[in-house]
Design a protein around this motif. Sequence first.
Motif, PDB file in Angstrom:
ATOM      1  N   MET A  41       0.827  -1.196   0.000  1.00 42.35           N
ATOM      2  CA  MET A  41       0.000   0.000   0.000  1.00 42.35           C
ATOM      3  C   MET A  41       0.863   1.249   0.000  1.00 42.35           C
ATOM      4  N   ILE A  42       0.523   2.193  -0.841  1.00 40.22           N
ATOM      5  CA  ILE A  42       1.096   3.526  -0.725  1.00 40.22           C
ATOM      6  C   ILE A  42       0.146   4.309   0.182  1.00 40.22           C
ATOM      7  N   ILE A  43       0.685   4.831   1.266  1.00 37.81           N
ATOM      8  CA  ILE A  43      -0.131   5.571   2.235  1.00 37.81           C
ATOM      9  C   ILE A  43       0.316   7.020   2.239  1.00 37.81           C
ATOM     10  N   GLU A  44      -0.645   7.906   2.087  1.00 38.56           N
ATOM     11  CA  GLU A  44      -0.352   9.333   2.164  1.00 38.56           C
ATOM     12  C   GLU A  44      -0.294   9.728   3.637  1.00 38.56           C
ATOM     13  N   ILE A  45       0.786  10.363   4.013  1.00 38.18           N
ATOM     14  CA  ILE A  45       0.996  10.794   5.395  1.00 38.18           C
ATOM     15  C   ILE A  45       0.369  12.178   5.554  1.00 38.18           C
TER      16      ILE A  45
ATOM     17  N   CYS B   7      -2.431   5.996  11.214  1.00 37.30           N
ATOM     18  CA  CYS B   7      -1.798   6.275   9.918  1.00 37.30           C
ATOM     19  C   CYS B   7      -1.267   4.982   9.293  1.00 37.30           C
ATOM     20  N   ILE B   8      -0.631   4.144  10.101  1.00 35.07           N
ATOM     21  CA  ILE B   8      -0.212   2.820   9.644  1.00 35.07           C
ATOM     22  C   ILE B   8      -0.873   1.783  10.555  1.00 35.07           C
ATOM     23  N   PRO B   9      -1.088   0.572  10.057  1.00 34.84           N
ATOM     24  CA  PRO B   9      -1.931  -0.397  10.776  1.00 34.84           C
ATOM     25  C   PRO B   9      -1.241  -1.210  11.870  1.00 34.84           C
ATOM     26  N   TYR B  10      -0.216  -0.654  12.496  1.00 33.26           N
ATOM     27  CA  TYR B  10       0.443  -1.371  13.594  1.00 33.26           C
ATOM     28  C   TYR B  10       1.171  -0.377  14.483  1.00 33.26           C
ATOM     29  N   ALA B  11       1.482  -0.829  15.686  1.00 37.76           N
ATOM     30  CA  ALA B  11       2.289  -0.016  16.600  1.00 37.76           C
ATOM     31  C   ALA B  11       3.747  -0.095  16.150  1.00 37.76           C
TER      32      ALA B  11
ATOM     33  N   GLU C 258       6.748  -3.467   7.458  1.00 36.44           N
ATOM     34  CA  GLU C 258       7.577  -2.267   7.433  1.00 36.44           C
ATOM     35  C   GLU C 258       6.910  -1.190   6.586  1.00 36.44           C
ATOM     36  N   PHE C 259       7.126   0.052   6.991  1.00 44.31           N
ATOM     37  CA  PHE C 259       6.627   1.223   6.280  1.00 44.31           C
ATOM     38  C   PHE C 259       7.830   2.062   5.911  1.00 44.31           C
ATOM     39  N   LEU C 260       8.070   2.241   4.616  1.00 45.02           N
ATOM     40  CA  LEU C 260       9.253   2.949   4.117  1.00 45.02           C
ATOM     41  C   LEU C 260       8.863   4.323   3.589  1.00 45.02           C
ATOM     42  N   ILE C 261       9.675   5.324   3.929  1.00 39.39           N
ATOM     43  CA  ILE C 261       9.442   6.698   3.490  1.00 39.39           C
ATOM     44  C   ILE C 261      10.756   7.259   2.970  1.00 39.39           C
TER      45      ILE C 261
ATOM     46  N   PRO D 253       8.317  12.855   0.784  1.00 40.29           N
ATOM     47  CA  PRO D 253       8.338  12.571   2.218  1.00 40.29           C
ATOM     48  C   PRO D 253       6.958  12.481   2.867  1.00 40.29           C
ATOM     49  N   ASN D 254       5.896  12.744   2.103  1.00 43.67           N
ATOM     50  CA  ASN D 254       4.554  12.609   2.667  1.00 43.67           C
ATOM     51  C   ASN D 254       3.808  11.396   2.104  1.00 43.67           C
ATOM     52  N   LYS D 255       4.567  10.454   1.483  1.00 48.49           N
ATOM     53  CA  LYS D 255       3.979   9.196   1.019  1.00 48.49           C
ATOM     54  C   LYS D 255       4.926   8.068   1.390  1.00 48.49           C
ATOM     55  N   GLY D 256       4.352   6.994   1.896  1.00 49.73           N
ATOM     56  CA  GLY D 256       5.171   5.859   2.285  1.00 49.73           C
ATOM     57  C   GLY D 256       4.630   4.562   1.720  1.00 49.73           C
TER      58      GLY D 256
END
Length: 135
Positions: free
Chosen positions: A9-13, A30-34, A60-63, A87-90
């Motif tokens: 998934m590309i997630i917009e921050i 914002c992301i589905p885990y702690a 993992e969430f990469l930015i 930097p506002n998409k991961g």
Amino acid sequence: MHNSINDKMIIEIPKISDPRGNLAVIEKDCIPYAIKRVYYLYDVPSDAFRGGHAHKEQQEFLIALSGSFEVVLNDGKSKQRVMLNKPNKGLLIPTGIWRELDNFSSGAVCLVLASGEFDENDYIRDYQDYLNFYV
């Protein structure tokens, strides 16, 4: 059944903009885990690659905090290349996906927000072992 590259998934921050600049915020859902571990890659030579592994349990969430790089995702059946350069998409990488990072631009910084602390037993570092484990 394990995850496929289609599960990435590309997630917009969320960001707050004003004349002084932008502020990106990662909190709550914002992301589905702690987040259990934060690390970053920098000063990676443009002809080098990082990654080259999959995780059995960890997400993992990469930015791309600065510059750009590409993430090659592979689920053993399909490959997909994802460019990160804002930097506002991961990129959220689920468990069981082989990843390699390459084509780092000068000054690129890759921030990684991981769902688990470092555990060598969670890594699959050999591609043939990965295929034997998942495919």
